[in-house]
Motif scaffolding. Structure first.
Motif, short mmCIF file in Angstrom:
data_model
loop_
_atom_site.label_atom_id
_atom_site.label_comp_id
_atom_site.label_asym_id
_atom_site.label_seq_id
_atom_site.Cartn_x
_atom_site.Cartn_y
_atom_site.Cartn_z
N GLU A 94 0.92 -1.59 -0.55
CA GLU A 94 0.48 -0.22 0.24
C GLU A 94 0.77 1.41 -0.02
OE1 GLU A 94 -2.99 2.23 3.21
OE2 GLU A 94 -1.71 0.64 3.43
N LYS A 95 0.83 2.71 -0.84
CA LYS A 95 1.40 3.29 -0.64
C LYS A 95 0.69 4.26 -0.13
CE LYS A 95 1.67 5.77 -5.03
NZ LYS A 95 2.01 6.91 -5.93
N ILE A 108 8.58 8.93 -0.69
CA ILE A 108 7.27 8.02 -1.01
C ILE A 108 7.16 7.24 0.05
CG2 ILE A 108 5.47 6.74 -2.69
CD1 ILE A 108 6.07 10.26 -3.13
N VAL A 110 5.58 3.61 1.13
CA VAL A 110 5.15 1.99 1.06
C VAL A 110 5.11 1.09 1.79
CG1 VAL A 110 5.61 0.51 -1.37
CG2 VAL A 110 5.45 1.87 -1.56
N ARG A 111 3.92 0.92 2.20
CA ARG A 111 3.98 -0.44 3.56
C ARG A 111 3.52 -1.95 3.04
NH1 ARG A 111 -0.77 0.90 6.59
NH2 ARG A 111 0.28 2.88 7.45
N TYR A 124 5.87 -3.62 -8.37
CA TYR A 124 4.88 -2.61 -7.79
C TYR A 124 5.61 -1.47 -7.89
CZ TYR A 124 1.73 0.42 -4.43
OH TYR A 124 1.28 1.47 -4.41
N CYS A 125 7.17 -1.16 -7.41
CA CYS A 125 7.77 -0.08 -7.00
C CYS A 125 7.89 -0.02 -8.36
CB CYS A 125 8.88 -0.30 -6.54
SG CYS A 125 8.63 0.00 -4.64
N GLN A 128 5.17 1.31 -10.01
CA GLN A 128 4.41 3.10 -10.19
C GLN A 128 5.95 4.26 -9.63
OE1 GLN A 128 1.80 3.72 -7.40
NE2 GLN A 128 0.92 1.75 -8.46
N LEU A 130 8.99 4.17 -8.21
CA LEU A 130 9.63 4.38 -7.51
C LEU A 130 10.71 3.91 -7.58
CD1 LEU A 130 6.73 3.62 -5.32
CD2 LEU A 130 6.84 5.75 -5.61
N THR A 201 7.29 0.07 6.45
CA THR A 201 6.86 0.66 5.51
C THR A 201 8.93 1.03 5.32
OG1 THR A 201 4.98 1.93 7.34
CG2 THR A 201 5.80 2.98 5.52
N SER A 206 11.04 9.05 -6.03
CA SER A 206 10.08 8.97 -7.15
C SER A 206 10.99 9.96 -7.79
CB SER A 206 8.70 10.81 -6.65
OG SER A 206 8.85 10.87 -8.29
#
Ligand SMILES: Cc1cc2nc3c(=O)[nH]c(=O)nc-3n(C[C@H](O)[C@H](O)[C@H](O)COP(=O)(O)OP(=O)(O)OC[C@H]3O[C@@H](n4cnc5c(N)ncnc54)[C@H](O)[C@@H]3O)c2cc1C
Length: 313
Positions: A94-95, A108, A110-111, A124-125, A128, A130, A201, A206
């Protein structure tokens, strides 16, 4: 510790989910060795995990948390106790919409759940845009396993990205802790034994998606060039000693290619013990012991396994 056998019926009554009884751990270890665990159970949420751990403690039954099994060695005799996998909510990512308390406004956050696989997190990163976790591409672990091992590569360590975590202590109590209190050092954290990492977390930046993809591709290329990729292993078997590289010491001791049964010192990277197909855990342990003896004889340095040998509680 009590054997689970005398409590098997009680456990079946207590735990409503699936239980794998006497299940070979070889199927859950990237080394593809290891005898049966008395029981394997997956917890899908914090409440169930807490109930399970408290029940096992009350009955004096040993338990271990399993991540992706990429840094464990289970003896051929198996494990007297319960292996606990983390699924369901422990696989989440979850961001965060805003920085958590104390978090840098420019970053940023992310958990991810403790059971979330690193490759999933890296995908995911990337999606996104990230940046921060690219170094971990090719490490086949989970977030929990990576954080308790302070997994690292190419000069980076995951501990440096951890803003905060949710933990469960050995009695089932949950609490939060900031990353800087986890006492990260080379391939370990300093939390008490049996602390469970529930979620973490991570602090990310970015970035540019193409740049992130190309960094990942470069790291993967380096791995393919320098490490055995196709054979079963647990990655580097030994920790690097304070000054130097375990792989170089093993190579200089002339041990590359050395084989015991189905276990072999990789020709490609001397710190990888690979399973050539029919290794037993005993083959691997014997080979590791021989490496330790030879390196000590030659250089006076005692190599310490990075791989966690389960059952040594
Ligand atoms: C091909 C290959 C390459 C690798 N490359 C690297 C590398 O470059 N760098 C590196 O550091 N490692 C590397 N490794 C080793 C391994 O992938 C990492 O250490 C990884 O982080 C372990 O995670 P895991 O989920 O597989 O842990 P597991 O092997 O499942 O468990 C390892 C230990 O962590 C404990 N554990 C797991 N999850 C939790 C949790 N949620 N809470 C509490 N304890 C937990 C287990 O009980 C066990 O003691 C490599 C392994 C392989 C097979």
């Amino acid at each position: 510790m009590a054997s689970l056998n005398s409590h098997a019926k009680d456990l079946s009554r207590f735990w409503k989910g699936r239980i794998l009884w006497d299940f070979p751990m070889a199927q859950f270890s990237t080394l593809k060795v290891g005898g049966p665990a008395e029981a394997i159970i997956s917890a899908t949420n914090v409440g169930d995990l807490k109930r399970l751990i408290q029940w096992l403690n009350e009955h004096d039954i040993a338990w271990w948390i399993l991540g992706r099994g990429s840094n464990i060695l289970v003896p051929d005799s198996g494990l007297a106790g319960v292996i606990i996998g983390l699924e369901g909510e422990f696989s989440s990512i979850e961001k965060l919409l805003a920085p958590p308390p104390g978090g840098d406004e420019e970053k940023i956050f992310v958990r991810a759940g403790g059971g979330c696989l690193l490759p999933k997190m890296i995908n995911y990163c990337t999606e996104q845009s990230l940046s921060g976790l690219e170094f971990a591409v090719g490490i086949p672990g989970s977030i929990g396993g990576a954080i308790i091992m302070n997994a690292g590569a190419w000069g980076y360590e995951i501990g440096n990205l951890v803003h905060g975590v949710m933990l469960m202590d050995s009695s089932g109590r949950t609490y939060s802790e900031s990353g800087e209190n986890l006492g990260f050092s080379y391939r370990k954290w300093s939390m008490p034994p049996d602390t469970v990492l529930l979620s973490a977390t991570l602090t990310l930046s970015s970035g540019d998606k193409d740049h992130i993809k190309s960094r990942c591709a470069n790291y993967l290329k380096l791995r393919r060039e320098n490490q055995p990729f196709a054979e079963a292993s647990a990655g580097s078997f030994f920790k690097n000693p304070p000054a130097g590289s375990a792989g170089r010491l093993i190579e200089e001791a002339g041990l590359k290619g050395l084989t015991i049964g189905g276990a072999k010192i990789s020709e490609k990277h001397a710190n990888f013990i690979v399973n050539t197909g029919r290794a037993t855990a005993t083959d691997i342990l014997n080979l590791a012991q021989l490496v330790q003896q030879e390196v000590f004889k030659r250089f006076g340095i005692k190599l310490e396994p990075e791989v966690h040998i389960l059952g040594e509680k």
